[in-house]
Design an enzyme around this catalytic site. Structure first.
Site, PDB file in Angstrom:
ATOM      1  N   ASP A   6      -0.396   4.616   1.126  1.00 60.57           N
ATOM      2  CA  ASP A   6      -0.493   5.412   1.853  1.00 60.57           C
ATOM      3  C   ASP A   6       0.086   5.268   3.254  1.00 60.57           C
ATOM      4  OD1 ASP A   6      -2.155   3.103   2.407  1.00 60.57           O
ATOM      5  OD2 ASP A   6      -3.674   4.002   3.592  1.00 60.57           O
ATOM      6  N   HIS A  32       1.127  -1.422  -0.011  1.00 60.35           N
ATOM      7  CA  HIS A  32      -0.082  -0.050   0.049  1.00 60.35           C
ATOM      8  C   HIS A  32       1.127   1.149   0.101  1.00 60.35           C
ATOM      9  CE1 HIS A  32       0.538   1.019   4.385  1.00 60.35           C
ATOM     10  NE2 HIS A  32       0.578  -0.393   4.473  1.00 60.35           N
ATOM     11  N   ASP A  55       6.479   1.183   6.858  1.00 57.49           N
ATOM     12  CA  ASP A  55       5.123   0.864   6.647  1.00 57.49           C
ATOM     13  C   ASP A  55       4.556   1.903   5.793  1.00 57.49           C
ATOM     14  OD1 ASP A  55       2.653  -0.233   6.793  1.00 57.49           O
ATOM     15  OD2 ASP A  55       2.105   0.590   8.739  1.00 57.49           O
ATOM     16  N   GLU A 106      -4.941   1.617   2.599  1.00 57.47           N
ATOM     17  CA  GLU A 106      -4.977   0.519   3.706  1.00 57.47           C
ATOM     18  C   GLU A 106      -4.958   0.906   4.978  1.00 57.47           C
ATOM     19  OE1 GLU A 106      -3.380  -2.616   6.283  1.00 57.47           O
ATOM     20  OE2 GLU A 106      -2.487  -0.604   5.999  1.00 57.47           O
ATOM     21  N   GLU A 107      -4.581   2.052   5.375  1.00 59.20           N
ATOM     22  CA  GLU A 107      -4.296   2.525   6.648  1.00 59.20           C
ATOM     23  C   GLU A 107      -5.660   2.947   7.527  1.00 59.20           C
ATOM     24  OE1 GLU A 107      -1.995   2.117   8.588  1.00 59.20           O
ATOM     25  OE2 GLU A 107      -0.137   2.193   7.430  1.00 59.20           O
TER      26      GLU A 107
HETATM   27 ZN   LIG Z   1       1.015  -1.033   6.419  1.00 57.61          ZN
END
Ligand SMILES: [Zn+2]
Length: 427
Positions: free
Chosen positions: A74, A72, A104, A138-139
């Protein structure tokens, strides 16, 4: 290839994709331009123009399994005041790339892109498709990312196997190195506990029935919840890897602790469902005794357990009373089998990179985008992006926090793994 992954990551970090609002399109376009220059076929899919997902692919010759690199673009909010460096500058300092998303998960985004681009430049082609998905959202999960892709463009993201975030960290247990591979995830299934009483003026407590006071013993009881331990296949395989054999469920924690306190820490939340009361609401006014007290309870189930089973267990634990208990959401809780070509690719990579080390399965306590693919297509989805230059406990503290950064050596390790997995699985 090393400087390539570092440069691409630095460029990705400089694009602020803080979600909300996301604005992932700029990142998707950067990746598209980079991949198309290497001859990789790309397509952007967007529910709204500013939140595009990128899907890239090297088409297979046919007949073999497909593999998707899932990621992802974002990131979560970064407060520059808490950081030693600008979180959106992508500084390269002492062989670490700094910035929001370094761990991340723009690091893995960059490694996935360089893996597929470098294979394309070499003229590599597998038997099945090699796919790269850089998803938005995703977040937060507001329906712009992988969930939307799976529903609206299933043919673009369908894959037999996938690799995503979730694990890959190196841990030392009993003098031996293990790389954790997430093959399953717990289900988040929060409950609401509503306790009933009767309102009244707080100056005369005797004539009312205070719901907050009635909730107190129930909250205490929830805080003390403990379920019968059980060995899910992931923990059993983990213990076999670490101990050489799997003890009975009620002796698992002690046996793991005998090897290392970290081994016990890793399996403890995976032996049973967990229950944690986290929010409380009662009267809005100091002088009004509440008729209702509402407690929010964070509940995480083992893969395979249902909220209905959890409700029955919680009711039995709490006993009777003037309350309602309801599950109001369920997410995740999927698993993939341990074994087969993707597992073998993980294992052979670990053994080649670090002789004597082994791969060990784990089940993540949260959930990742992997569950959308498992649910929609039965994809065998693992969370594995190997890391060893940075201590796993240090990395865990930096994710979603200040001073997030990733060692160049770990980006290179991840890149080597993704290239290995593609060539192995889609051979
Ligand atoms: Zn992540």
């Amino acid at each position: 290839m090393s400087s390539e992954v570092v440069e691409l990551l630095r460029q990705l970090i400089r694009i602020d994709t803080t979600n909300p609002p996301g604005n992932e399109t700029a990142a998707a376009e950067l990746l598209r331009d980079y991949l198309e220059a290497a001859g990789v076929e790309c397509e952007l899919y967007a529910r709204v123009p500013e939140r595009a997902n990128l899907v890239a692919r090297i088409r297979g010759r046919g007949g073999g399994p497909s593999l998707a690199f899932l990621s992802h673009t974002d990131v979560v909010l970064a407060d520059p005041a808490e950081w030693e460096r600008d979180p959106f500058d992508g500084a390269l300092v002492a062989d670490e790339v700094w910035g929001r998303g370094a761990l991340d998960m723009k690091g893995e985004v960059a490694a996935s892109a360089v893996a597929i681009a470098s294979l394309a430049r070499e003229g590599w082609r597998g038997s099945g498709d090699l796919i790269f998905v850089a998803a938005a959202d995703e977040e937060v999960g507001d329906g712009f990312g992988l969930q939307w892709l799976v529903e609206e463009h299933p043919d673009a993201v369908r894959a037999d196997f996938s690799l995503n975030e979730g694990a890959g960290d190196r841990v030392e247990l009993g003098g031996r190195a293990f790389y954790l591979c997430a093959t399953a995830e717990k289900m988040s299934a929060p409950f609401r506990l509503r306790v009933h009483g009767r309102s009244g003026h707080a100056s005369m407590p005797g004539i009312a029935d205070n719901a907050l006071v009635k909730a107190a013993p129930l909250v205490e009881r929830l805080g003390a919840f403990s379920a019968e331990p059980q060995l899910i296949p992931e923990v059993e395989a983990f213990l076999r890897a670490v101990l050489g054999s799997a003890p009975a469920a009620d002796g698992a924690l002690t046996a793991a602790r005998d090897v290392s306190p970290l081994a016990a820490e890793l399996i403890e939340p995976l032996l049973a469902m967990t229950v944690a009361p986290t929010m409380a609401r009662a009267s809005d006014k100091r002088n009004v005794i509440p008729a209702v007290c509402e407690i929010t309870v964070d509940v995480r189930l083992l893969p395979g357990q249902t909220p209905e089973q959890a409700e029955a267990e919680l009711r039995a634990w709490l006993g009777g009373g003037d309350y309602e208990l309801e599950n109001y959401e369920r997410q995740g809780g999927t698993r993939s089998p341990i074994g087969g070509p993707l597992w073998e690719a993980v294992q052979s990579f670990v053994e080649a990179e670090e002789p004597g080390a082994a791969a060990a399965p784990t089940c993540v306590a949260g959930f990742t985008d992997s569950h959308w693919l498992r649910q929609a297509f039965g994809t065998i989805a693992y969370g594995f992006f190997p890391a060893r230059a940075m201590d796993s406990e240090v990395a865990a503290r930096l994710i979603h926090s200040a001073n997030e950064r990733v060692p160049v050596a770990d980006l290179e390790l991840g890149l080597r793994f993704l290239r290995h997995a593609a060539q192995d699985v889609c051979a």
